[in-house]
Design a protein around this motif. Structure first.
Motif, PDB file in Angstrom:
ATOM      1  N   LYS A 186       0.839  -1.182   0.000  1.00 28.39           N
ATOM      2  CA  LYS A 186       0.000   0.000   0.000  1.00 28.39           C
ATOM      3  C   LYS A 186       0.877   1.236   0.000  1.00 28.39           C
ATOM      4  CE  LYS A 186      -3.773  -0.097   2.171  1.00 28.39           C
ATOM      5  NZ  LYS A 186      -4.749  -0.268   3.245  1.00 28.39           N
ATOM      6  N   ILE A 230     -13.872  -1.587   1.055  1.00 24.58           N
ATOM      7  CA  ILE A 230     -12.699  -2.309   1.566  1.00 24.58           C
ATOM      8  C   ILE A 230     -13.125  -3.305   2.628  1.00 24.58           C
ATOM      9  CG2 ILE A 230     -10.519  -2.087   2.826  1.00 24.58           C
ATOM     10  CD1 ILE A 230     -10.138   0.645   1.561  1.00 24.58           C
ATOM     11  N   ASP A 290      -9.120  -5.332   7.730  1.00 23.74           N
ATOM     12  CA  ASP A 290      -8.351  -4.119   7.433  1.00 23.74           C
ATOM     13  C   ASP A 290      -8.828  -3.055   8.424  1.00 23.74           C
ATOM     14  OD1 ASP A 290      -7.273  -1.730   6.448  1.00 23.74           O
ATOM     15  OD2 ASP A 290      -7.315  -2.454   4.386  1.00 23.74           O
ATOM     16  N   GLY A 315     -10.237   6.573  -1.231  1.00 21.37           N
ATOM     17  CA  GLY A 315     -10.993   7.013  -0.062  1.00 21.37           C
ATOM     18  C   GLY A 315     -10.275   8.078   0.730  1.00 21.37           C
ATOM     19  N   SER A 316      -8.964   7.964   0.836  1.00 22.93           N
ATOM     20  CA  SER A 316      -8.190   8.937   1.602  1.00 22.93           C
ATOM     21  C   SER A 316      -8.186  10.313   0.933  1.00 22.93           C
ATOM     22  CB  SER A 316      -6.763   8.432   1.801  1.00 22.93           C
ATOM     23  OG  SER A 316      -6.753   7.258   2.595  1.00 22.93           O
ATOM     24  N   LYS A 343     -11.352   4.258   9.791  1.00 15.89           N
ATOM     25  CA  LYS A 343     -11.724   5.389   8.948  1.00 15.89           C
ATOM     26  C   LYS A 343     -13.242   5.423   8.735  1.00 15.89           C
ATOM     27  CE  LYS A 343      -7.489   6.505   6.428  1.00 15.89           C
ATOM     28  NZ  LYS A 343      -7.582   7.944   6.638  1.00 15.89           N
ATOM     29  N   PHE A 376     -14.513   3.237   1.791  1.00 15.71           N
ATOM     30  CA  PHE A 376     -13.957   2.411   2.862  1.00 15.71           C
ATOM     31  C   PHE A 376     -14.874   1.236   3.201  1.00 15.71           C
ATOM     32  CE2 PHE A 376     -11.472   6.334   3.718  1.00 15.71           C
ATOM     33  CZ  PHE A 376     -10.218   5.778   3.544  1.00 15.71           C
ATOM     34  N   TYR A 388      -8.632   1.312  -3.551  1.00 18.39           N
ATOM     35  CA  TYR A 388      -9.757   1.806  -2.751  1.00 18.39           C
ATOM     36  C   TYR A 388      -9.250   2.723  -1.630  1.00 18.39           C
ATOM     37  CZ  TYR A 388     -13.202  -1.573  -4.606  1.00 18.39           C
ATOM     38  OH  TYR A 388     -14.062  -2.281  -5.396  1.00 18.39           O
ATOM     39  N   TYR A 389      -8.201   2.272  -0.954  1.00 22.99           N
ATOM     40  CA  TYR A 389      -7.715   3.000   0.220  1.00 22.99           C
ATOM     41  C   TYR A 389      -7.258   4.406  -0.150  1.00 22.99           C
ATOM     42  CZ  TYR A 389      -5.238   4.000   4.545  1.00 22.99           C
ATOM     43  OH  TYR A 389      -4.819   4.577   5.716  1.00 22.99           O
ATOM     44  N   ASP A 440      -7.509  -0.456   9.780  1.00 22.03           N
ATOM     45  CA  ASP A 440      -7.297   0.953   9.493  1.00 22.03           C
ATOM     46  C   ASP A 440      -8.492   1.505   8.716  1.00 22.03           C
ATOM     47  OD1 ASP A 440      -5.220   3.169   9.648  1.00 22.03           O
ATOM     48  OD2 ASP A 440      -5.700   3.190   7.510  1.00 22.03           O
ATOM     49  N   SER A 441      -8.993   0.723   7.769  1.00 28.26           N
ATOM     50  CA  SER A 441     -10.179   1.130   7.014  1.00 28.26           C
ATOM     51  C   SER A 441     -11.428   1.097   7.883  1.00 28.26           C
ATOM     52  CB  SER A 441     -10.359   0.231   5.793  1.00 28.26           C
ATOM     53  OG  SER A 441      -9.281   0.399   4.889  1.00 28.26           O
TER      54      SER A 441
END
Length: 285
Positions: A2, A92, A99, A73-74, A105, A89, A69-70, A101-102
């Protein structure tokens, strides 16, 4: 790996640069990787619209491209397009529930948008060993609670907690060459699309997403799901039956079946009709 292209976000999103390389669940096509790298290059020059367009194209080419995706989304989050970022997110989480972290978020965006119950539900999924746990604990504190309380609350059974489809007649349009269909314990409907070699997921509120598009899905005909949430697909063109786990892992369950067609589960046994051999196979799960 990533690519954490969003370095400028560090002041707003603590811990982003420390996020580890995720486990690879899917192979990514070279064409999708090329589009992804274009997205990174466009981001570096500050051309966010074209960067997002490249990430979206990478996702179209490979619907399981978690990194695309990540980053998409960020960027949406940075541009304060919170509803759109949250939707990304969620995609994801469907494909890789661990995941975290997602998941964090999604919780943070839900809280910002006023979806408090949803935010709490997401936070309750984050385990103590996750790198997102401290951030999740902070967000929970900001919501006047803590993760321990949320986990205990979410674990309590509720009546009718499984979402239900509206009990009226209806139709889902524009599904290419639909064949097999199955439903999981949460009320999600899965539809096999023979010509496109993909499986759609339709949620109880009617939202439709691409659940699986993978080279190992080849001429899907029939599907059935078990009590653990696994889905079995008869691959007519590939002469096999594949198993899709709740996390999206795909494996060949039975190989060398001539033109598998109908499929069913009963008492721990998987039954498959074989048009090529004029027979029905029985397989113990």
């Amino acid at each position: 790996m990533k690519k954490l292209i969003l370095i400028m976000f560090l002041t707003a999103f603590t811990g982003l640069a420390a996020y580890a390389e995720p486990e690879k669940l899917f192979d990514v096509s070279n064409e999708a990787k090329l589009e992804y790298n274009r997205g990174v290059d466009f981001y570096k020059t500050g051309v966010y619209d074209r960067s997002m367009a490249s990430f979206r194209r990478a996702i179209e080419l490979d619907p399981n491209y978690i990194d695309a995706y990540y980053n998409l989304g960020s960027i949406l989050e940075y541009l304060k397009q919170d509803e759109a970022a949250l939707a990304v997110f969620k995609q994801i989480i469907v494909r890789k529930p661990d995941d975290y972290d997602s998941v964090y978020k999604a919780a943070n965006l839900s809280a910002k948008l006023g979806y408090t119950d949803n935010a709490k539900s997401y936070l309750s999924l984050i385990p103590p060993e996750s790198s997102a746990y401290s951030r999740a604990q902070k967000l929970a504190s900001d919501m006047n609670t803590d993760l321990q309380t949320l986990k205990a609350t979410q674990a309590l059974p509720e009546k009718n907690e499984t979402p239900k489809f509206e009990q009226t007649n209806g139709i889902y349009n524009d599904i290419p060459s639909p064949t097999g269909i199955t439903v999981d314990n949460n009320g999600n409907v899965y539809v096999a699309c023979f010509s496109d070699n993909m499986i759609y997921k339709i949620t109880p509120d009617g939202k439709r997403i691409i659940y699986v598009k993978d080279s190992r899905i080849n001429g899907p005909i029939a599907m059935v799901s078990d009590s653990a949430g696994n889905i079995y697909v008869s691959n007519y063109n590939a002469n096999n039956v594949v198993k899709i786990s709740p996390t999206g892992n795909i494996s060949v369950q039975i190989a060398n079946i001539e033109k598998p067609y109908g499929i069913n589960i009963s008492s721990g046994m998987l039954f498959i009709s074989s048009q090529g051999s004029n027979s029905v196979l029985r397989y113990k799960l």
